[in-house]
Motif scaffolding. Sequence first.
Motif, PDB file in Angstrom:
ATOM      1  N   ALA A   1       0.828  -1.212   0.000  1.00 30.43           N
ATOM      2  CA  ALA A   1       0.000   0.000   0.000  1.00 30.43           C
ATOM      3  C   ALA A   1       0.864   1.263   0.000  1.00 30.43           C
ATOM      4  O   ALA A   1       0.595   2.213  -0.738  1.00 30.43           O
ATOM      5  CB  ALA A   1      -0.937  -0.009   1.210  1.00 30.43           C
TER       6      ALA A   1
ATOM      7  N   LYS B   1      -6.824   1.023  -4.268  1.00 28.93           N
ATOM      8  CA  LYS B   1      -6.799   0.223  -3.038  1.00 28.93           C
ATOM      9  C   LYS B   1      -7.817  -0.924  -3.073  1.00 28.93           C
ATOM     10  O   LYS B   1      -7.435  -2.079  -2.873  1.00 28.93           O
ATOM     11  CB  LYS B   1      -7.026   1.143  -1.821  1.00 28.93           C
ATOM     12  CG  LYS B   1      -6.999   0.423  -0.502  1.00 28.93           C
ATOM     13  CD  LYS B   1      -5.618  -0.078  -0.155  1.00 28.93           C
ATOM     14  CE  LYS B   1      -5.612  -0.608   1.266  1.00 28.93           C
ATOM     15  NZ  LYS B   1      -4.399  -1.291   1.603  1.00 28.93           N
TER      16      LYS B   1
ATOM     17  N   THR C   1       1.082   3.923  -3.086  1.00 28.81           N
ATOM     18  CA  THR C   1       0.755   5.331  -2.862  1.00 28.81           C
ATOM     19  C   THR C   1       1.850   6.238  -3.404  1.00 28.81           C
ATOM     20  O   THR C   1       1.578   7.212  -4.107  1.00 28.81           O
ATOM     21  CB  THR C   1       0.531   5.599  -1.360  1.00 28.81           C
ATOM     22  OG1 THR C   1      -0.564   4.799  -0.919  1.00 28.81           O
ATOM     23  CG2 THR C   1       0.237   7.059  -1.100  1.00 28.81           C
ATOM     24  N   TYR C   2       3.098   5.911  -3.089  1.00 29.78           N
ATOM     25  CA  TYR C   2       4.211   6.739  -3.567  1.00 29.78           C
ATOM     26  C   TYR C   2       4.358   6.631  -5.077  1.00 29.78           C
ATOM     27  O   TYR C   2       4.589   7.626  -5.763  1.00 29.78           O
ATOM     28  CB  TYR C   2       5.518   6.329  -2.890  1.00 29.78           C
ATOM     29  CG  TYR C   2       6.643   7.279  -3.207  1.00 29.78           C
ATOM     30  CD1 TYR C   2       6.824   8.423  -2.440  1.00 29.78           C
ATOM     31  CD2 TYR C   2       7.510   7.057  -4.269  1.00 29.78           C
ATOM     32  CE1 TYR C   2       7.845   9.318  -2.715  1.00 29.78           C
ATOM     33  CE2 TYR C   2       8.527   7.937  -4.555  1.00 29.78           C
ATOM     34  CZ  TYR C   2       8.692   9.066  -3.786  1.00 29.78           C
ATOM     35  OH  TYR C   2       9.694   9.952  -4.077  1.00 29.78           O
TER      36      TYR C   2
ATOM     37  N   ARG D   1       2.132   6.030  -7.287  1.00 29.56           N
ATOM     38  CA  ARG D   1       1.031   6.680  -7.994  1.00 29.56           C
ATOM     39  C   ARG D   1       1.218   8.191  -8.087  1.00 29.56           C
ATOM     40  O   ARG D   1       0.681   8.827  -8.979  1.00 29.56           O
ATOM     41  CB  ARG D   1      -0.297   6.397  -7.290  1.00 29.56           C
ATOM     42  CG  ARG D   1      -0.725   4.958  -7.438  1.00 29.56           C
ATOM     43  CD  ARG D   1      -2.069   4.718  -6.854  1.00 29.56           C
ATOM     44  NE  ARG D   1      -3.053   5.248  -7.805  1.00 29.56           N
ATOM     45  CZ  ARG D   1      -4.193   5.792  -7.443  1.00 29.56           C
ATOM     46  NH1 ARG D   1      -4.497   5.898  -6.184  1.00 29.56           N
ATOM     47  NH2 ARG D   1      -5.022   6.230  -8.351  1.00 29.56           N
TER      48      ARG D   1
ATOM     49  N   CYS E   1       6.307  -2.021  -5.154  1.00 33.60           N
ATOM     50  CA  CYS E   1       4.896  -2.087  -5.494  1.00 33.60           C
ATOM     51  C   CYS E   1       4.578  -3.317  -6.361  1.00 33.60           C
ATOM     52  O   CYS E   1       3.545  -3.935  -6.192  1.00 33.60           O
ATOM     53  CB  CYS E   1       4.505  -0.810  -6.242  1.00 33.60           C
ATOM     54  SG  CYS E   1       2.803  -0.747  -6.745  1.00 33.60           S
TER      55      CYS E   1
END
Length: 117
Positions: A19, A93, A23-24, A26, A57
């Motif tokens: 996760a 997510k 997040t990073y 994206r 990721c």
Amino acid sequence: LASAVLVLAGAYQFTPVKAACLTYCRGPADGLSRHRYQGRTAAFRKGLSLGAYCLGCCWALMLLLFVGGVMNLWWIAGLALYVAVEKLTPFAKPLSLAFGGVLIAAGLVLLVGSIHS
């Protein structure tokens, strides 16, 4: 072995590391704009950092290439499409969690099928 890879890749979809890296990955512009780096060495280090997040990721998804065939263009295209949707859409997510469940289920079905044959 294929069922173990499927279950491992599916379980990784549920981890906080996945996760955080997603997040990073994206939104790398935020991290790039917060820190101003000068010179080639700094740019190289920042590139390594960003690459590490992207690897964090997607490493488990990359392992899936060995399940479907490294040279299978349909499998490669399907995984590439999934990674693109996961990184570019606002519902990454829940998609990641759903895909993790599908991968675990597929791994268990493959395992049970191989035991019964």
